[in-house]
Design an enzyme around this catalytic site. Sequence first.
Site, PDB file in Angstrom:
ATOM      1  N   LYS A 192      45.962  22.591  22.835  1.00 12.76           N
ATOM      2  CA  LYS A 192      46.915  23.127  23.815  1.00 12.76           C
ATOM      3  C   LYS A 192      46.627  24.604  24.157  1.00 12.76           C
ATOM      4  CE  LYS A 192      50.554  21.199  24.638  1.00 12.76           C
ATOM      5  NZ  LYS A 192      51.029  20.401  25.791  1.00 12.76           N
ATOM      6  N   ASP A 194      53.261  28.837  28.673  1.00 14.83           N
ATOM      7  CA  ASP A 194      54.567  28.599  28.042  1.00 14.83           C
ATOM      8  C   ASP A 194      54.649  29.177  26.639  1.00 14.83           C
ATOM      9  OD1 ASP A 194      56.027  27.208  29.943  1.00 14.83           O
ATOM     10  OD2 ASP A 194      55.061  25.305  29.477  1.00 14.83           O
ATOM     11  N   ARG A 224      57.468  26.353  38.322  1.00 16.76           N
ATOM     12  CA  ARG A 224      56.097  26.809  38.583  1.00 16.76           C
ATOM     13  C   ARG A 224      55.161  25.654  38.885  1.00 16.76           C
ATOM     14  NH1 ARG A 224      55.330  27.281  32.716  1.00 16.76           N
ATOM     15  NH2 ARG A 224      56.093  29.418  32.647  1.00 16.76           N
TER      16      ARG A 224
HETATM   17  C1  GLC Z   1      52.159  22.762  30.865  1.00 15.01           C
HETATM   18  C2  GLC Z   1      53.363  23.107  31.711  1.00 15.01           C
HETATM   19  C3  GLC Z   1      53.057  24.268  32.641  1.00 15.01           C
HETATM   20  C4  GLC Z   1      52.471  25.437  31.881  1.00 15.01           C
HETATM   21  C5  GLC Z   1      51.283  25.002  31.053  1.00 15.01           C
HETATM   22  C6  GLC Z   1      50.757  26.117  30.169  1.00 15.01           C
HETATM   23  O1  GLC Z   1      51.154  22.232  31.665  1.00 15.01           O
HETATM   24  O2  GLC Z   1      53.760  22.002  32.477  1.00 15.01           O
HETATM   25  O3  GLC Z   1      54.227  24.686  33.291  1.00 15.01           O
HETATM   26  O4  GLC Z   1      52.109  26.420  32.806  1.00 15.01           O
HETATM   27  O5  GLC Z   1      51.658  23.927  30.216  1.00 15.01           O
HETATM   28  O6  GLC Z   1      51.646  26.493  29.190  1.00 15.01           O
END
Ligand code: GLC
Length: 801
Positions: free
Chosen positions: A629, A487, A345
């Site tokens: 995050k 994720d 992605r």
């Molecule tokens: C990180 C990953 C990405 C994902 C994002 C959100 O940036 O590299 O693939 O979409 O986290 O989880």
Amino acid sequence: MQYGHFDNEKREYVIDRIDVPVSWTNYIGTGDMMGVFNHTAGGYLICGSSEYHRVTRFRPNGVPMDGPGHYIYLRDNESGDFWSVSWQPVGKPKEHFSCRHGLGYVKYRSDYGGISAEQTLFVAMDEPVEIWDLRLRNDSGRTRNLSVFPYAEFSFHQVDMDNRNFQMSLYAAGSRFENGVIEYELHYEEDSFQFFASDSAPEGFDCLRDSFIGPYRTERNPLAVETGEMSGSFEKGGNHCAALKRSLTLGPGEEARLLFFLGEGNAAAGMRAKDTYSPVRADEEFRRLAAFWDEKLRCLQVQTPNEGMNTELNLWNLYQSEINVMFSRFTSFIEVGGRVGLGYRDTAQDAMTIPHSNPVKCRERLVQLLRALTREGYGLHLFEPRWFEPEGNKQSFKSPTVVPTPPRSQIVHGIRDACADDALWLVSAVVQYIRETGEDGFVDEMLGYADEGEGSVYEHLKRILDFSARQVGQNGICKGLRADWNDCLNLGGGESAMVSFLHLWALENFRALAEHLGRGEDAARYGALAEQVRKRCREVLWDGKWFLRGITADNRKIGTKTDKEGKVHMESNTWAVISGAATQEQGVRAMDSVDEYLFTDYGLMLNAPCYTKPDDGIGFVTRVYPGLKENGAIFSHPNPWAWVAEAKLGRGSRAMKFYNALCPALQNDRIEIRQAEPYSYCQFVVGRDHSAFGRARHPFMTGSAGWSYFAATQYLLGIRPGFDGIVVDPCIPREWKEFTVVRRWRGSTYLIHVSNPDGVEKGVRSITADGVRVERLPILPAGSECRAEVVLGAEERGADR
Ligand code: GLC
């Protein structure tokens, strides 16, 4: 508080305080050889792969956080005093210190004890050779006797071999010195050498790290530098370094220039490098590097009333987007190369954003992604492109440092490990590439599938759309599978609103492509599917003031007005609008809720309120600390989605409020809070529910770069290449009176001036191209120049998606 400033004229960011709160990094290299270095020359070099072919070593997550690096020590041979040009690792107080991060190079300057020194690191354009360019000037008013010691630590190439279980690797690497060149070898690899050389004969060398550094010392006080004596060490086995010594006498005011070369190849290649890269040639390489970036930057230049936006779009934001596509993405101080290959992605989204400045790399990435698609229609979440290249990588023996080619049965993961969004991004990325380049024939190119067989690019895209159409849950919304873009949202058989919206966006893009290609049957079929998806989304996902984020496998709604945690989510609400699933009224309400619940001075948080109670039906996000995050941080990557959504709704001031809050260049005087580089978007900024609110983390390697660039240029400034012309459809703050964009497209240059006499936020009254009234800017014979006048005004004119 500031730690430096933007020097836009020189296209550099200048760090002039040593005590930056965290390492501020930059990238060098434009081809196979690349490196990441911080403001004190800490960092590492790779060639081809950050997992399998690391040239120099990095001690990740170490203390200090950024060593070792590519250092140059200087020693005053009368006093025995020594220091390093890049301040670290010796760390002596400097009278002057600066680091200039430029496009593809880093430059360190320091004045110490009357010696002015400048060290530049960059990579030659056509060869894997890093050039260390050192310039010295004696400002002390007396003659000085100096020694110069360049130093770097070699790596055992593969990241694991380099960081754990040394019982083999410690005895597999060897070094020697021949004709003034250090040669480093990893013996069990075929023909795998690096060299280090100097433009004139060194008077001493050390190939063994521990001899150069000495027992119970560190890079801060190497024995060889302290004593001024190199031991001439080399061996088969052990830890190796590239360390040379050159001495010189400098009269008052006298200058000197010394060049060092760290490259791929054996001693003979090193000899060639030192013969090739004279000072004149090194200057030429440096100019070529500047020209390489010139070419890219000139594809799109803007002049707007927003200085932060100008700095970003004209320079740093494009640079960061390109760096992501080139490095894609596991090379930084945070991501230290321990994962292989391309993330599906991330790569698809990154590629979508730079087809204008790097069509070749963009196409290459698209092809790599298409080959990593399964016949079923999902992408392999993380893969090594070489696995699927027709020629493959033939390997005569098994070695831990050579990219392995596992059997297909191991490579091709099942649907349980598929992320529901991965391949959907690719559909729009391919369409975007064709809009930019006009290469319609790309759709007919035949490419293999990851598991078996082959099909045209067009067929690949259909399989992606069909996969998502099949993979729906009990409410008719796309399943979340292992994860969607987030994720940490692990819905499995539960449903993801975002994926259905993404599906709709991909369907609309594909329908437009099919129409453009005259494939009416497909346009009708996928257009009808888009209508069904739109209808279903509206029926199932609207919660009254905003859209749900999803539905768990046991049929609980996520992100409702009655939720105490995870009430409002950015991904679903922005994509509801971008995809066209939301009605105008729903869109306005949803984005008002985004503003109300998620906006902060540093950008939009991903969700609010944060999760505090684990809920495995929703996923890992509920186990992440609040404010960090994916759990309510200001996750940068989706922020530009909100700009696009607001632009679609026609609210330019709101869009710009969101843009400015995240804009790194506008945070240069808030470094005591931000901490991270103001010239790079970061993966996230700590959210409101955490004590470190406003602190940015993980620079460079983030999808926010490409998306910020894409959203700002195509939706805020509204310059969007289409199949048969450039759509001009800006959405700006009403107080903007005008702006200009110079856009290169299909070989021609468009000088676009947009004026806003009525102070509107959206709506185009008229467009003229070279004095002729047009609906969109036409395709012109390559080499043309077109002057376009765009007047915004109350009289709205529809623009395509
Ligand atoms: C990180 C990953 C990405 C994902 C994002 C959100 O940036 O590299 O693939 O979409 O986290 O989880």
